[in-house]
Design a protein around this motif. Sequence first.
Motif, PDB file in Angstrom:
ATOM      1  N   ASP A  98      36.287 -19.467  -8.732  1.00 15.83           N
ATOM      2  CA  ASP A  98      36.623 -18.118  -9.102  1.00 15.83           C
ATOM      3  C   ASP A  98      37.483 -17.475  -8.223  1.00 15.83           C
ATOM      4  OD1 ASP A  98      36.768 -15.489 -10.291  1.00 15.83           O
ATOM      5  OD2 ASP A  98      34.655 -14.919 -10.163  1.00 15.83           O
ATOM      6  N   THR A 135      51.164 -11.011 -10.769  1.00 12.86           N
ATOM      7  CA  THR A 135      50.722 -11.936 -11.573  1.00 12.86           C
ATOM      8  C   THR A 135      52.031 -12.449 -12.302  1.00 12.86           C
ATOM      9  OG1 THR A 135      48.712 -11.181 -11.909  1.00 12.86           O
ATOM     10  CG2 THR A 135      49.043 -12.949 -13.322  1.00 12.86           C
ATOM     11  N   ASN A 138      38.538 -14.466  -8.039  1.00 15.42           N
ATOM     12  CA  ASN A 138      38.041 -13.012  -7.809  1.00 15.42           C
ATOM     13  C   ASN A 138      37.050 -13.023  -6.614  1.00 15.42           C
ATOM     14  OD1 ASN A 138      39.580 -11.937  -9.463  1.00 15.42           O
ATOM     15  ND2 ASN A 138      38.354 -11.508 -11.062  1.00 15.42           N
ATOM     16  N   ALA A 139      36.502 -14.294  -6.700  1.00 17.04           N
ATOM     17  CA  ALA A 139      35.182 -14.413  -5.613  1.00 17.04           C
ATOM     18  C   ALA A 139      35.578 -14.991  -4.336  1.00 17.04           C
ATOM     19  CB  ALA A 139      33.894 -15.125  -6.103  1.00 17.04           C
ATOM     20  N   GLU A 180      30.307 -19.975  -6.310  1.00 20.56           N
ATOM     21  CA  GLU A 180      31.178 -19.161  -7.291  1.00 20.56           C
ATOM     22  C   GLU A 180      31.812 -19.883  -8.103  1.00 20.56           C
ATOM     23  OE1 GLU A 180      30.779 -14.777  -6.914  1.00 20.56           O
ATOM     24  OE2 GLU A 180      30.404 -15.346  -4.723  1.00 20.56           O
ATOM     25  N   ALA A 181      31.461 -20.945  -8.547  1.00 22.32           N
ATOM     26  CA  ALA A 181      32.216 -21.987  -9.291  1.00 22.32           C
ATOM     27  C   ALA A 181      32.553 -21.614 -10.829  1.00 22.32           C
ATOM     28  CB  ALA A 181      32.218 -23.408  -9.165  1.00 22.32           C
ATOM     29  N   LEU A 182      33.688 -21.807 -11.437  1.00 24.71           N
ATOM     30  CA  LEU A 182      33.457 -21.792 -13.099  1.00 24.71           C
ATOM     31  C   LEU A 182      33.422 -22.930 -13.552  1.00 24.71           C
ATOM     32  CD1 LEU A 182      36.738 -19.357 -12.992  1.00 24.71           C
ATOM     33  CD2 LEU A 182      34.295 -18.535 -13.007  1.00 24.71           C
ATOM     34  N   PHE A 227      36.924 -13.740  -1.812  1.00 25.47           N
ATOM     35  CA  PHE A 227      36.886 -12.894  -0.554  1.00 25.47           C
ATOM     36  C   PHE A 227      35.559 -13.052  -0.012  1.00 25.47           C
ATOM     37  CE2 PHE A 227      34.891 -10.220  -3.854  1.00 25.47           C
ATOM     38  CZ  PHE A 227      33.825  -9.607  -3.405  1.00 25.47           C
ATOM     39  N   ARG A 228      34.594 -13.667  -0.647  1.00 22.35           N
ATOM     40  CA  ARG A 228      33.183 -13.994  -0.230  1.00 22.35           C
ATOM     41  C   ARG A 228      32.955 -15.471   0.466  1.00 22.35           C
ATOM     42  NH1 ARG A 228      30.093 -10.617  -4.253  1.00 22.35           N
ATOM     43  NH2 ARG A 228      30.441 -12.281  -6.049  1.00 22.35           N
TER      44      ARG A 228
END
Lengths: 290, 385
Positions: free
Chosen positions: B212, B244, B214-215, B185-187, B217-218
Motif C-alpha cells: 500500500d 498523479t 499510503n502506508a 501492510e500489503a494489498l 511512511f511506516r
Amino acid sequence: MSVLIDNDTKLVVSGITGREGTFHALNNQRYGTNVVAGVTPGKAGQDVEGIPVFNTFRDAVAETGANVAMIFVPPRFAADSILEAADAGIPLVICITEGIPAHDELRVYTQLQRTGTRLVGPNCPGILSPGKANVGIIPASFFKEGNVGVVSRSGTLTYQIGNTLAQAGFGNSSIVGIGGDPVPGSSFIDIIELFQADDQTELIVLSGEIGGDAEERAAEYIADNVTKPVVAYIAGFTAPPGKTMGHAGAIVSGSKGTAAAKAEALESKGVRVGRTPTEVADLAMEILGR
Amino acid sequence: MDLLEYQGKQLFARHGIPVPDGRPARTVDEAVAAAKEVGFPCAIKAQVKIGGRGKAGGIKIASDEDEAREHSGAILGMDIKGFTVHEVWVETAAPQIESEYYASIVFDRGAKAPLIMLSTQGGMDIEEVADTNPGAIATLHVDPLLGFQDYHGRRLAFEAGVDADLVRPVGAFLHQLYGTFIAEEALLVEVNPLIVTPERKVAALDAKVTLDDNALFRHPDNANLRDPSDEDPQEQMAHERGLTYVKLDGDIGILGNGAGLVMSTLDVVAHYGGAPANFLDAGGGSKAEAITSAVEVILSDDKVKAVLFNIFGGITRCDEVANGLIEAFKTLEPSVPFVVRLDGTNDVEGRRILADADLPNVTTAATMDEAAQKVVALAKGEVLA
C-alpha cells in the motif's frame, strides 16, 4: 428535511488548529453550521476565532454536546482520531483526510460496525445540506436548497454535477461525498437508503467511477428497495485498464469494474445513466420536469 | 507498489517464510558469482513485474558456471512483454517437487476483510482454476481485529484437500503469510507455486507482493524498493513532484483537480471527439508551484497540441491556480494553446487574475462542456470563433 446534517448539527473539528482545518472550519461556520468545538491534543483552553479547543473528543462532547465530528488531521493520525470520536459516542464522523493507509481503514471500518457510529469518508469532500449546514470542503455557494439528493465517490466531480444541476435550476436536499478510498465508511447503499426515507428528496443522483463493485451493488439495492427515481453518472469510460487513476479505488482490472460494466448494471435495473455531467442534468429535467 | 519476485521473497524471509536461497544480480559477472555462492544447479530468473516469464525464456536452469554465464547473458537485457530485464535472481534450483499448491491473501474491498485462498492445484493460472473448478480453491475471510487463528489454517487446509500430514505445516505457512500481509501492510501476497518437497516440507517458490503506497511512511525500507527505471519518464517526473499522472495516447494535455473530475474530463473530451494525452490530478489544495510543475510535466510530452485546465475548487483555490498558470507561462513559455475553466473556491478572483495577466494563447471557458469543445477544436488546429 435533509440527510445526516442539518440545523441540529453540533460540529466538533479534529485538526481545527491546522491551516486547512482552521480555514474550512471557519468556512463551515460562516455558512451557518453550528461549530461548537475543536480538538487538538495539548491545546485545550485555546480557541479558534471563539471556537473552544479541547484535548480530547470526550471533553469536547461533555462540554458542548457535539454530535458530528469532522476529521481534518494528517493521514498518519486520522484512523486514531476517527476511533477516538467513535469512542466518545459521536454518532456521525466525517473524515476529509486523504491518503490513509488501507489497513488502518480496514480496522476502523470493522471497529465502527461494533459501535453506533457512522463514518462518511475518508478521502471525501464532506456533506452539504443547502440552507442548513455544511461540513467539509464543498464550495457551498454553488448550491441551493432543493429536491435532488446527490451521493458521490469523488469530491470535485460532486461539485461539477451539483453545479450542472444548479445551472439547470435544481437544488439539493443534501450532497454526500462518500470518498474514493478502498474502504469507505459509508457506501452508496447506506446513503441511498437515507435519501429514499427523506421527504425532501424527490430524485437521487449517484455519481460513481471505475473500480470496485459499489455501483453494481447499488444497482441491485435500488431495484429491490428504492421507489424514487435514480439517475447515475460514471466517470472513467476512457480510462485504460490496469492503471490507477488517482483514487486508490479507481483502478480497472480486467473486465469487472469498468465504467461500461457499471453503466450496464445500473441501466439493467432501470437506472438511467448520463454520459456527461450535462446529460445527468438533462435526465433530471426529463424526470422532474421544470 | 508492486515488488519484484526477489524483493517479495526477501520480505517473506524476514518473516520466517521458507524461500530458496538466492542473490540478485545486475550483470553477468554478478550472476556467475551469485551462482557459485548458491551452488549448482541453480535457477536464473528474470526480474520483471509481469507474468509469463518462463514461457518467454526468462527462467533457465544452470548446471555449471558456463551455463550460468550463458543464461544470465541471454536473460539480462531481454524484453518480456515490453519490460526490459535489468536484474536477475539467482537461486538454488528447486529441490524435487512433489506437489505445487497455491496460496494468497488479498485485501478484499468488497468484504472489507483480508481474504485467504488456498488450493492444491497450484503452478498453473489460478484464474483458470477459479473458472473451471472453483471448488478446488478454499477461501476464508479473516476478521481484521481478531487476526489469524490456527483453526483458520486447519479449516483452509482440510477444505482444500491438503494431505493430512501437511495440514499443520501448510497452516503454519498461511499464518506466517498473514503475518507478512499485516506487518508490511500489503494489498496482495501471492505464492504460486507453494511447493511440497519429498521431505514433506513447504516453501514459497514464487512471490507476488503489492504494498500500500499510503502506508510506506511506516515502512521506509519498503519505500526504498521503488524502482524509478520501470516508470515512464513523464510519470516519474510527476511522481517526484507529488502529482498523479498517467500517460495516455492522445494529443490533448489535461489538468484537473480531483481524480473523479479528471476522469470525467477525459470522458467529456473524448465525447467531443478529442484524444487526451494524459490524466493529471494536481490534487486537492493545488498550490501555485504544483501547477507550474504540472504544466511542465504535461508539456514534456511533445505530442501535446493543446492543454485543458479544468478546475472546480473546493480545497483548491482558483486564485492559486491562476497564479500558478501565470508563473508557468513565465518560466516555460508554452507554444501550444491553453483552455482554462475555473469554478469553485475563489473563482472570481482567479478569473480576474487571469484576465489581468492577459496571457498569450489562453482561452477561458465558462463550463466544462464549452472548455472541452474549445480544446478539441484547438488541438485540431481550428481557429476559435
